[in-house]
Enzyme design. Sequence first.
Site, mmCIF file in Angstrom:
data_model
loop_
_atom_site.group_PDB
_atom_site.id
_atom_site.type_symbol
_atom_site.label_atom_id
_atom_site.label_comp_id
_atom_site.label_asym_id
_atom_site.label_seq_id
_atom_site.Cartn_x
_atom_site.Cartn_y
_atom_site.Cartn_z
ATOM 1 N N TYR A 109 28.205 77.977 32.847
ATOM 2 C CA TYR A 109 28.457 76.812 33.674
ATOM 3 C C TYR A 109 28.221 76.674 34.821
ATOM 4 O O TYR A 109 28.055 77.489 35.382
ATOM 5 C CB TYR A 109 29.769 75.777 33.667
ATOM 6 C CG TYR A 109 29.378 74.629 34.134
ATOM 7 C CD1 TYR A 109 29.246 73.694 33.408
ATOM 8 C CD2 TYR A 109 30.169 74.264 34.979
ATOM 9 C CE1 TYR A 109 29.309 72.313 33.627
ATOM 10 C CE2 TYR A 109 29.682 73.059 35.503
ATOM 11 C CZ TYR A 109 29.813 72.096 34.331
ATOM 12 O OH TYR A 109 29.348 70.891 34.811
ATOM 13 N N ASP A 163 24.374 82.393 41.033
ATOM 14 C CA ASP A 163 25.137 80.602 40.740
ATOM 15 C C ASP A 163 27.015 81.060 41.778
ATOM 16 O O ASP A 163 27.377 81.440 41.307
ATOM 17 C CB ASP A 163 25.444 80.329 39.865
ATOM 18 C CG ASP A 163 25.936 79.037 39.463
ATOM 19 O OD1 ASP A 163 26.757 78.769 40.559
ATOM 20 O OD2 ASP A 163 26.021 77.569 38.923
ATOM 21 N N LYS A 194 32.067 74.054 46.255
ATOM 22 C CA LYS A 194 33.677 74.356 46.352
ATOM 23 C C LYS A 194 34.654 74.878 48.092
ATOM 24 O O LYS A 194 34.201 73.768 48.628
ATOM 25 C CB LYS A 194 33.733 74.820 45.171
ATOM 26 C CG LYS A 194 33.689 74.172 43.983
ATOM 27 C CD LYS A 194 33.856 75.409 42.990
ATOM 28 C CE LYS A 194 33.904 75.131 41.213
ATOM 29 N NZ LYS A 194 34.497 73.986 40.472
HETATM 30 N N1 PMP Z 1 28.004 75.955 39.144
HETATM 31 C C1 PMP Z 1 29.699 76.664 38.094
HETATM 32 C C2 PMP Z 1 29.340 78.158 38.372
HETATM 33 C C3 PMP Z 1 30.535 76.418 38.598
HETATM 34 O O1 PMP Z 1 31.760 76.962 38.280
HETATM 35 C C4 PMP Z 1 30.212 74.398 38.600
HETATM 36 C C5 PMP Z 1 31.373 74.104 39.114
HETATM 37 N N2 PMP Z 1 32.764 73.969 37.754
HETATM 38 C C6 PMP Z 1 29.313 74.367 39.438
HETATM 39 C C7 PMP Z 1 28.394 74.767 38.824
HETATM 40 C C8 PMP Z 1 29.049 72.941 39.487
HETATM 41 O O2 PMP Z 1 29.253 72.120 40.595
HETATM 42 P P1 PMP Z 1 29.832 70.438 40.546
HETATM 43 O O3 PMP Z 1 30.570 70.433 40.172
HETATM 44 O O4 PMP Z 1 29.817 70.256 42.422
HETATM 45 O O5 PMP Z 1 28.703 69.971 40.456
#
Ligand code: PMP
Length: 427
Positions: A142, A237, A265
């Site tokens: 994701y 990512d 995060k």
């Molecule tokens: N990339 C990864 C690996 C994630 O785990 C997340 C959110 N869980 C995101 C992108 C998206 O981040 P956000 O919820 O801050 O938009």
Amino acid sequence: MSRSEDLFKQAQISIPGGVNSPVRAFSGVGGTPIFFESAEGAYMFDADGKRYIDYVGSWGPMILGHNHPAVLEATLAAAKRGLSFGTPTEIEITMAETIRKIVPSIEKVRMVNSGTEATMTAIRLARGYTGRDKILKFEGNYHGHADSLLVKAGSGALTLGVPNSPGIPEDLAKHTLTVNYNDIDSVKEAFKEFGDDIACIIVEPVAGNMNCIPPVPGFLEGLRDVCDEYGSVLIFDEVMTGFRVAPGGAQERYGITPDLTTLGKVIGGGMPVGAFGGKKEVMDYIAPVGPVYQAGTLSGNPVAMSAGLAALQQLSTPGLYDQLYQRVDALVDGLQERANRAGVPMTTNRAGSMFGFFFTEEPEVKSYAQATQCNMEHFKAFYHAMLNEGVYLAPSAFEGGFMSAAHTEDDIEKTLQAAEKAFTQLK
Ligand code: PMP
């Protein structure tokens, strides 16, 4: 009726599903989501005053535990100086320099407000830089909810992507190729057919959104090689893994250097922050020096920068990561031992301060297919038994768990006692 039940009823009148982000609605586990009011260290307190040991940590940011005094103090002090200027500020330089020191593959970095913004822009940048339209991602990874990334695999391994959600044009989704995580052959096949059109590979270097699945040996190396061979951009990512599976993220833990990295995060210390950065040559393709457009009214916000910077500074405390890893070992080994004793088929994964457990007969879980075949009934029953005992886990079988520096040996012991009871109830 609990206050959470009351609030959930009320919330559903004015907020779709009663929540501002879908997984919070407990659809993965059933029942009523718990409404929280406050948090301190390893604990969160719900609207009825009940205390929980928290292994969600706001989905990752709270690696120091909730309300860390240094983070709080820096945030409040910054707020008093002004909430937002929309101009350059010195703290943005300090933040960028700090990131570069901790994550050396990042030569230049741009701050944004969420992980979604970071990944959305990273793929735009990769497309602009290479002049190619296709991107390659992995099923079960994701990367936030940008259109190109909310795409799943078609029926065959090598079919073009189909949208995961209404509202995403098929014409766009077709540019997203989706292959199997931890399966370098599926990547090579896709590149054989489409390689010269692929702008980038985007990957969670430790998957954390299909529960926790670390990369198998050779997988990340293979991605690096393929990108080098075809002139594609490799994007790690690290929104979840950054500052978490090692100080410098998965790229430090596994020794592979991506071209671009996305962060989120932990980097905001609990405030809404994301970032993307990497090779100078690629980053200089972004506006205002380059032609690829990206912007943000609140990007680099001084209060958010102060919170994040304070968190990053605290993370350099000697021994902090070793303690995190030891606590994860104690928790995960303890869970496995108790599941075995109770005769409940379960296996676990871990990477740094991330962990996951799977109700399955399989000795190891390395793929999305395996993760989806786990026993959901066991997960749901275990989840609610733990909740009842005051342990807050992610309300989905497809999320990893997060340890914080505030968790004590006693918290782990209490969690294991709760798990022992919960496993017995599963039988
Ligand atoms: N990339 C990864 C690996 C994630 O785990 C997340 C959110 N869980 C995101 C992108 C998206 O981040 P956000 O919820 O801050 O938009």
